[in-house]
Design a protein around this motif. Sequence first.
Motif, PDB file in Angstrom:
ATOM      1  N   SER A 106       0.815  -1.217   0.000  1.00  0.00           N
ATOM      2  CA  SER A 106       0.000   0.000   0.000  1.00  0.00           C
ATOM      3  C   SER A 106       0.851   1.271   0.000  1.00  0.00           C
ATOM      4  O   SER A 106       0.339   2.365  -0.226  1.00  0.00           O
ATOM      5  CB  SER A 106      -0.936   0.017   1.207  1.00  0.00           C
ATOM      6  N   ASP A 107       2.164   1.148   0.258  1.00  0.00           N
ATOM      7  CA  ASP A 107       3.053   2.307   0.274  1.00  0.00           C
ATOM      8  C   ASP A 107       3.566   2.692  -1.112  1.00  0.00           C
ATOM      9  O   ASP A 107       4.173   3.761  -1.271  1.00  0.00           O
ATOM     10  CB  ASP A 107       4.260   2.041   1.181  1.00  0.00           C
ATOM     11  N   PHE A 108       3.364   1.840  -2.097  1.00  0.00           N
ATOM     12  CA  PHE A 108       3.922   2.101  -3.423  1.00  0.00           C
ATOM     13  C   PHE A 108       3.086   3.148  -4.173  1.00  0.00           C
ATOM     14  O   PHE A 108       1.857   3.154  -4.085  1.00  0.00           O
ATOM     15  CB  PHE A 108       3.980   0.814  -4.242  1.00  0.00           C
ATOM     16  N   VAL A 109       3.799   4.017  -4.893  1.00  0.00           N
ATOM     17  CA  VAL A 109       3.144   5.046  -5.708  1.00  0.00           C
ATOM     18  C   VAL A 109       3.576   4.887  -7.159  1.00  0.00           C
ATOM     19  O   VAL A 109       4.679   4.395  -7.451  1.00  0.00           O
ATOM     20  CB  VAL A 109       3.468   6.467  -5.208  1.00  0.00           C
ATOM     21  N   LEU A 110       2.735   5.329  -8.061  1.00  0.00           N
ATOM     22  CA  LEU A 110       2.984   5.188  -9.490  1.00  0.00           C
ATOM     23  C   LEU A 110       3.873   6.325  -9.987  1.00  0.00           C
ATOM     24  O   LEU A 110       3.590   7.505  -9.742  1.00  0.00           O
ATOM     25  CB  LEU A 110       1.660   5.186 -10.256  1.00  0.00           C
ATOM     26  N   THR A 111       4.944   5.950 -10.697  1.00  0.00           N
ATOM     27  CA  THR A 111       5.824   6.927 -11.324  1.00  0.00           C
ATOM     28  C   THR A 111       6.044   6.536 -12.785  1.00  0.00           C
ATOM     29  O   THR A 111       5.831   5.384 -13.176  1.00  0.00           O
ATOM     30  CB  THR A 111       7.189   7.018 -10.620  1.00  0.00           C
ATOM     31  N   ASN A 112       6.487   7.503 -13.562  1.00  0.00           N
ATOM     32  CA  ASN A 112       6.834   7.237 -14.955  1.00  0.00           C
ATOM     33  C   ASN A 112       8.070   8.051 -15.290  1.00  0.00           C
ATOM     34  O   ASN A 112       8.069   9.275 -15.172  1.00  0.00           O
ATOM     35  CB  ASN A 112       5.675   7.613 -15.890  1.00  0.00           C
TER      36      ASN A 112
END
Length: 209
Positions: free
Chosen positions: A160-166
């Motif tokens: 749940s700590d992961f965030v989306l990056t590009n």
Amino acid sequence: MKRAFSIVNETWKRVWSKSLPRGADKRREILLWDDLEKWACISDEEIGGMSHAKLQTSSETTLFHGRLSTNTPAPDSTNKNRMKYSGYCAIRSQPNRGRFGRVKLYDFSQYDALEFRLRGDGRKYIVNLQIESYRRDDLWQAFLYTRGGPFWEKIQVDFSDFVLTNRGYLQDHQMSFSREKVRTIGLLLADRINGPFHLELDYIKAIQK
């Protein structure tokens, strides 16, 4: 009666063991750090930067070490292909491939977190998860803070700590990732601090909490 109970018990054990993912134990874990040859080590040195990194075995553990540099090479006379930013070192699992070269994805749908047993250097690393998607530059990322010193530690990073990056940029539209479609797992050092780094890894597991 005792024999009947024994048969039922053994049958249940076989069913239970088949229901667990391969490599799992009674705590419902998946051991991910099991084959050094399935992991790649990269740095900005490959594109002209001045960082360098190595991934090698040390007794019964694996050592990720090197030197991070944010310095960029001087431009040539044509000023072409000049690097504006530099400074990263990373390791990443290679995609698991099955028959006919098809990628076998990690299924973390029954798990809550990644657990690392490591001996760190006090620096801040980033955990990378690449999900099977048409956007190959998407990464789900979370911070991994290590202590310095001689002692081993266990660190759990919740999914749940992961965030989306590009391409290193946090995306405005955030979403949870498909835990059953994890393609690769990696660790990244890009804290902009020039100097040596040293991260010793015992294991990486997917766990239930």
